[in-house]
Scaffold this active site. Structure first.
Site, short mmCIF file in Angstrom:
data_model
loop_
_atom_site.label_atom_id
_atom_site.label_comp_id
_atom_site.label_asym_id
_atom_site.label_seq_id
_atom_site.Cartn_x
_atom_site.Cartn_y
_atom_site.Cartn_z
N ASP A 100 -25.91 92.47 -47.10
CA ASP A 100 -24.98 93.23 -47.95
C ASP A 100 -23.56 93.20 -47.38
O ASP A 100 -22.59 93.07 -48.12
CB ASP A 100 -25.48 94.67 -48.09
CG ASP A 100 -24.78 95.40 -49.21
OD1 ASP A 100 -24.94 95.00 -50.38
OD2 ASP A 100 -24.02 96.34 -48.92
N PHE A 107 -27.65 43.84 -66.04
CA PHE A 107 -28.70 43.90 -65.02
C PHE A 107 -29.58 42.66 -65.21
O PHE A 107 -30.34 42.58 -66.18
CB PHE A 107 -29.51 45.19 -65.17
CG PHE A 107 -30.47 45.43 -64.04
CD1 PHE A 107 -30.04 45.55 -62.72
CD2 PHE A 107 -31.83 45.55 -64.29
CE1 PHE A 107 -30.93 45.78 -61.69
CE2 PHE A 107 -32.73 45.77 -63.25
CZ PHE A 107 -32.28 45.89 -61.95
N ARG A 139 -24.58 46.09 -71.32
CA ARG A 139 -25.33 47.32 -71.57
C ARG A 139 -24.41 48.51 -71.32
O ARG A 139 -23.31 48.36 -70.79
CB ARG A 139 -26.55 47.41 -70.65
CG ARG A 139 -26.19 47.53 -69.18
CD ARG A 139 -27.38 47.79 -68.27
NE ARG A 139 -26.92 48.00 -66.89
CZ ARG A 139 -27.70 48.38 -65.90
NH1 ARG A 139 -28.99 48.58 -66.08
NH2 ARG A 139 -27.21 48.57 -64.69
N GLN A 155 -26.36 50.32 -58.26
CA GLN A 155 -26.27 50.28 -56.80
C GLN A 155 -24.92 49.71 -56.35
O GLN A 155 -24.27 50.24 -55.44
CB GLN A 155 -27.40 49.41 -56.22
CG GLN A 155 -28.77 50.05 -56.26
CD GLN A 155 -29.57 49.76 -57.52
OE1 GLN A 155 -29.01 49.58 -58.60
NE2 GLN A 155 -30.89 49.72 -57.40
N ASN A 179 -29.64 56.82 -63.35
CA ASN A 179 -29.25 55.77 -64.30
C ASN A 179 -29.71 56.24 -65.68
O ASN A 179 -30.90 56.21 -65.99
CB ASN A 179 -29.91 54.44 -63.91
CG ASN A 179 -29.41 53.28 -64.73
OD1 ASN A 179 -28.56 53.45 -65.61
ND2 ASN A 179 -29.93 52.09 -64.47
#
Ligand SMILES: O=c1[nH]c(=O)c2[nH]c(=O)[nH]c2[nH]1
Length: 302
Positions: free
Chosen positions: A60, A159, A176, A223, A249
């Site tokens: 407190d 990717f 993408r 990454q 992701n």
């Protein structure tokens, strides 16, 4: 022979003290909005072993100290935690250190009739700023950070080139959506004179570098983008030794519109919320001294 039972590591304090400070010296008010946790470390064995509370600075009291210190202004989450750490370790002989943590929520001024209002604010829906101070005797580790900084790039991400086995169905793509909620924590070089740092300026600068790093180059994987983001921060800030990331992701899947006789040239996506890839890494200087004590208790990073 039975083993002896002893007290191991311990800390205690008040968690999640919500403090809002309004600075109202003029009609143009300023707001600072924090969630602060204070935990003390030191000689508390009598409390645990004997029920003797002579050393127990009440949680407190720790809460009240946070509110009382806010009366003088907060300044930055980091500066506020440093003040708390100094106070508790210098006021009580047996408090040898501790851990102080804050989240900070940003507010923007409401735009009313073409100008920014003096005392009405709207919560900034962007990221939450974070800070952690771990103090052990004279050694202080300081980590700044942010979480929930949601970013997306609608192209310049792909990717390809990953191994294919009998379970691989993912098609390769050179175009993408890349989207993530950035969580990042960066540790200042231990031994830095923290009083020389402008934490608010450094925070805005690091955030800007993270955003630039996210967007600057074509991404071959989250990454790689993570590493670019961390590199930019370490190149620009010699006072920072390492930066850790945890980034989902957030997959955006192209919807098959052919049943409706429509093409879909990367325009309509299903934004999946789970499962998500989870990419975590530390970007660090090769000559940095590791500081595991600084990171212990911070969940969600590797
Ligand atoms: O950027 C990515 N990294 C991965 O490791 C990965 N794995 C996956 O299925 N998609 C992606 N994307």
């Amino acid at each position: 022979m039975s083993s002896k039972i002893i007290l191991g590591e311990n800390q205690y304090g008040k968690a999640e003290v919500r403090v809002v400070k309004i600075t109202r010296d003029t009609n143009r008010h300023e707001i600072e909005d924090l969630n602060v946790t204070s935990q003390l470390r030191g000689d508390f064995s009598a409390a645990h072993l004997e029920g003797d509370n002579a050393h127990v600075v009440a949680t407190d009291t720790q809460k009240n100290t946070i509110y009382a210190f806010a009366r003088d202004g907060i300044g930055s989450p980091e500066a506020f935690l440093l003040r708390l750490g100094e106070h508790f370790t210098s006021s009580f002989d047996w408090v040898s250190g501790g851990r102080w943590e804050a989240e900070s929520y940003a507010w923007n001024r409401i735009q009313a009739h073409g100008s920014e209002h003096d005392h009405s604010f709207v919560r900034n829906g962007q990221e939450v700023r974070t800070a952690v101070l771990v103090r052990d005797g004279a050694t202080s580790h300081l980590i700044s950070g942010l979480k929930d900084l949601t970013v997306l790039k609608s192209t310049e991400s792909g990717f390809v080139g990953y191994p294919r086995d009998r379970y691989t169905t993912l098609p390769e793509t050179t175009d993408r959506i890349l989207a993530t909620d950035v969580s990042a924590r960066w540790r200042f070089k231990t031994g830095t004179d923290f009083s020389t740092l402008d934490f608010n300026k450094s925070y805005e600068d690091v955030k800007g570098l993270l955003l630039e790093g996210f967007t600057e180059k074509y991404s071959h994987a989250l990454q790689q983008t993570l590493f670019d983001m961390g590199t930019k921060v370490l190149e620009a800030h010699s006072e920072i030794d390492e930066i850790k990331f945890s980034m989902p992701n957030k997959h955006h899947f192209l919807v098959d519109l052919s049943p409706f006789g429509l093409d879909n040239p990367n325009e309509v996506f299903f934004a999946a919320d789970r499962p998500y890839g989870l990419i975590e890494a530390t970007v660090q200087r090769d000559d940095a001294t590791a500081a595991p004590a600084a990171w212990s208790g911070i969940a969600g990073f590797c």
